[in-house]
Scaffold this motif. Structure first.
Motif, PDB file in Angstrom:
ATOM      1  N   THR A  29     -10.447 -10.888  -2.463  1.00  0.00           N
ATOM      2  CA  THR A  29      -9.455 -11.429  -1.532  1.00  0.00           C
ATOM      3  C   THR A  29      -8.083 -11.395  -2.184  1.00  0.00           C
ATOM      4  O   THR A  29      -7.885 -11.964  -3.263  1.00  0.00           O
ATOM      5  N   PRO A  30      -7.121 -10.717  -1.579  1.00  0.00           N
ATOM      6  CA  PRO A  30      -5.797 -10.575  -2.209  1.00  0.00           C
ATOM      7  C   PRO A  30      -4.976 -11.852  -2.154  1.00  0.00           C
ATOM      8  O   PRO A  30      -5.115 -12.657  -1.237  1.00  0.00           O
ATOM      9  N   ARG A  31      -4.111 -12.022  -3.157  1.00  0.00           N
ATOM     10  CA  ARG A  31      -3.130 -13.107  -3.141  1.00  0.00           C
ATOM     11  C   ARG A  31      -1.988 -12.775  -2.190  1.00  0.00           C
ATOM     12  O   ARG A  31      -1.342 -13.668  -1.642  1.00  0.00           O
ATOM     13  N   LEU A  32      -1.731 -11.485  -2.027  1.00  0.00           N
ATOM     14  CA  LEU A  32      -0.564 -11.027  -1.277  1.00  0.00           C
ATOM     15  C   LEU A  32      -0.905  -9.769  -0.506  1.00  0.00           C
ATOM     16  O   LEU A  32      -1.557  -8.867  -1.037  1.00  0.00           O
ATOM     17  N   SER A  33      -0.478  -9.725   0.745  1.00  0.00           N
ATOM     18  CA  SER A  33      -0.563  -8.501   1.548  1.00  0.00           C
ATOM     19  C   SER A  33       0.856  -8.008   1.799  1.00  0.00           C
ATOM     20  O   SER A  33       1.694  -8.755   2.314  1.00  0.00           O
ATOM     21  N   VAL A  34       1.133  -6.774   1.422  1.00  0.00           N
ATOM     22  CA  VAL A  34       2.445  -6.170   1.632  1.00  0.00           C
ATOM     23  C   VAL A  34       2.354  -5.262   2.859  1.00  0.00           C
ATOM     24  O   VAL A  34       1.567  -4.320   2.873  1.00  0.00           O
ATOM     25  N   VAL A  35       3.135  -5.561   3.874  1.00  0.00           N
ATOM     26  CA  VAL A  35       3.101  -4.816   5.135  1.00  0.00           C
ATOM     27  C   VAL A  35       4.340  -3.933   5.222  1.00  0.00           C
ATOM     28  O   VAL A  35       5.472  -4.421   5.095  1.00  0.00           O
ATOM     29  N   VAL A  36       4.121  -2.637   5.451  1.00  0.00           N
ATOM     30  CA  VAL A  36       5.219  -1.672   5.515  1.00  0.00           C
ATOM     31  C   VAL A  36       5.125  -0.905   6.833  1.00  0.00           C
ATOM     32  O   VAL A  36       4.233  -0.070   7.004  1.00  0.00           O
ATOM     33  N   PRO A  37       6.015  -1.173   7.797  1.00  0.00           N
ATOM     34  CA  PRO A  37       6.021  -0.400   9.040  1.00  0.00           C
ATOM     35  C   PRO A  37       6.753   0.932   8.839  1.00  0.00           C
ATOM     36  O   PRO A  37       7.833   0.961   8.238  1.00  0.00           O
ATOM     37  N   VAL A  38       6.163   2.022   9.324  1.00  0.00           N
ATOM     38  CA  VAL A  38       6.811   3.329   9.160  1.00  0.00           C
ATOM     39  C   VAL A  38       6.666   4.165  10.433  1.00  0.00           C
ATOM     40  O   VAL A  38       5.660   4.098  11.128  1.00  0.00           O
ATOM     41  N   LYS A  39       7.691   4.948  10.679  1.00  0.00           N
ATOM     42  CA  LYS A  39       7.655   5.938  11.755  1.00  0.00           C
ATOM     43  C   LYS A  39       8.363   7.189  11.249  1.00  0.00           C
ATOM     44  O   LYS A  39       9.560   7.157  10.962  1.00  0.00           O
ATOM     45  N   ASN A  40       7.625   8.262  11.098  1.00  0.00           N
ATOM     46  CA  ASN A  40       8.163   9.542  10.623  1.00  0.00           C
ATOM     47  C   ASN A  40       8.875   9.391   9.277  1.00  0.00           C
ATOM     48  O   ASN A  40      10.039   9.766   9.119  1.00  0.00           O
ATOM     49  N   GLU A  41       8.162   8.830   8.305  1.00  0.00           N
ATOM     50  CA  GLU A  41       8.723   8.607   6.971  1.00  0.00           C
ATOM     51  C   GLU A  41       7.887   9.315   5.896  1.00  0.00           C
ATOM     52  O   GLU A  41       7.776   8.823   4.766  1.00  0.00           O
ATOM     53  N   ALA A  42       7.317  10.471   6.215  1.00  0.00           N
ATOM     54  CA  ALA A  42       6.411  11.149   5.288  1.00  0.00           C
ATOM     55  C   ALA A  42       7.040  11.382   3.918  1.00  0.00           C
ATOM     56  O   ALA A  42       6.381  11.233   2.885  1.00  0.00           O
TER      57      ALA A  42
END
Length: 252
Positions: free
Chosen positions: A8-21
């Motif tokens: 179980t992680p201490r932290l979840s890092v959320v990264v939204p991307v659209k056309n960022e290859a």
């Protein structure tokens, strides 16, 4: 680092991307280095209906990065929608967010995490505030939007548009969801009775490409959202404390 991806992680890092290859691999490596001291952690990339090689790049990277997870939208739902999808899939009780273009430096995540943690359960959000902005027109838009928002909502936040945020998952999920929610989080977190702390962060030029969330997402449509948030704050009533009653206490 993150030897057990099932922990179980201490932290979840959320990264939204659209056309960022072109920006993914370098940023994932930076996040990994920045969050090493917060292990175990997970990084959730939300592909918001990309039409370039974003998904293929993420899949190739995931094969050698056990703490990377991928959430995919079948069509674009906008930045706030992508953040929400990431939070809903997150396993940690604390969430960090940052933009996927490289402008937000993940090196500031540990300081934001520490500010939230040290503040105790009464602090719901640690908000990054950029000390400088790259790009004249974008900076001009943000200055106007932040100035108007600050006068109307009085949220004591200089720069709510900064993607670098660390917050409690349960607090976020208690907020009313709407498009552009991420730009009004300090005011809405305060509305729920939690405090907001601020930390200065440095804005960088994006790694490659151009912005996929444009002017109207940042400014003009935001005026309608601002009116809605103002209404929500004015209509807020203190929630009564609720507890379940055991009928056995009433017998005899």
């Amino acid at each position: 680092m993150n030897a057990d991806p099932l922990a179980t992680p201490r932290l979840s890092v959320v990264v939204p991307v659209k056309n960022e290859a072109g920006n993914i691999e370098a940023l994932v490596a930076e996040i990994g280095r920045a969050c090493a001291g917060l292990a175990p952690f997970e990084v959730i990339y939300v592909d918001d209906g990309s039409t370039d090689a974003t998904l293929a790049t993420l899949k190739a990277l995931k094969a050698r990065t056990p703490w990377l997870r991928i959430v995919r939208h079948d069509s674009s739902g906008g930045q706030s929608g992508a953040v929400r999808s990431g939070v809903l899939h997150a396993r940690a009780s604390v969430i960090a967010t940052l933009d996927g273009d490289g402008q937000n430096d993940p090196a500031f995540i540990p300081a934001l995490y520490a500010a939230l943690d040290q503040g105790g359960p009464g602090v719901g959000l640690a908000q990054g505030q950029r000390t400088s902005r790259k790009g004249g027109w974008k900076r001009f838009q943000s200055r106007i939007a932040n100035g108007v928002r600050g006068r109307v909502l009085k949220d004591a936040t200089r720069d709510t548009g900064c993607g670098l945020k660390v917050f409690r998952r349960e607090v976020y999920l208690a907020l009313p969801y709407f498009d552009a929610l991420h730009r009004f989080m300090p005011a809405l977190v305060t509305r729920e009775g939690f405090s907001v702390v601020h930390r200065d962060v440095v804005d960088r030029p994006r790694f490659t490409g151009t912005s996929n969330y444009g002017m109207f997402d940042r400014l003009w449509v935001g005026l309608l959202d601002l009116a809605g948030v103002w209404w929500l704050i004015r209509r807020r009533r203190p929630a009564p404390r609720a507890s379940e009653t055991d009928t056995s206490d009433e017998i005899g």
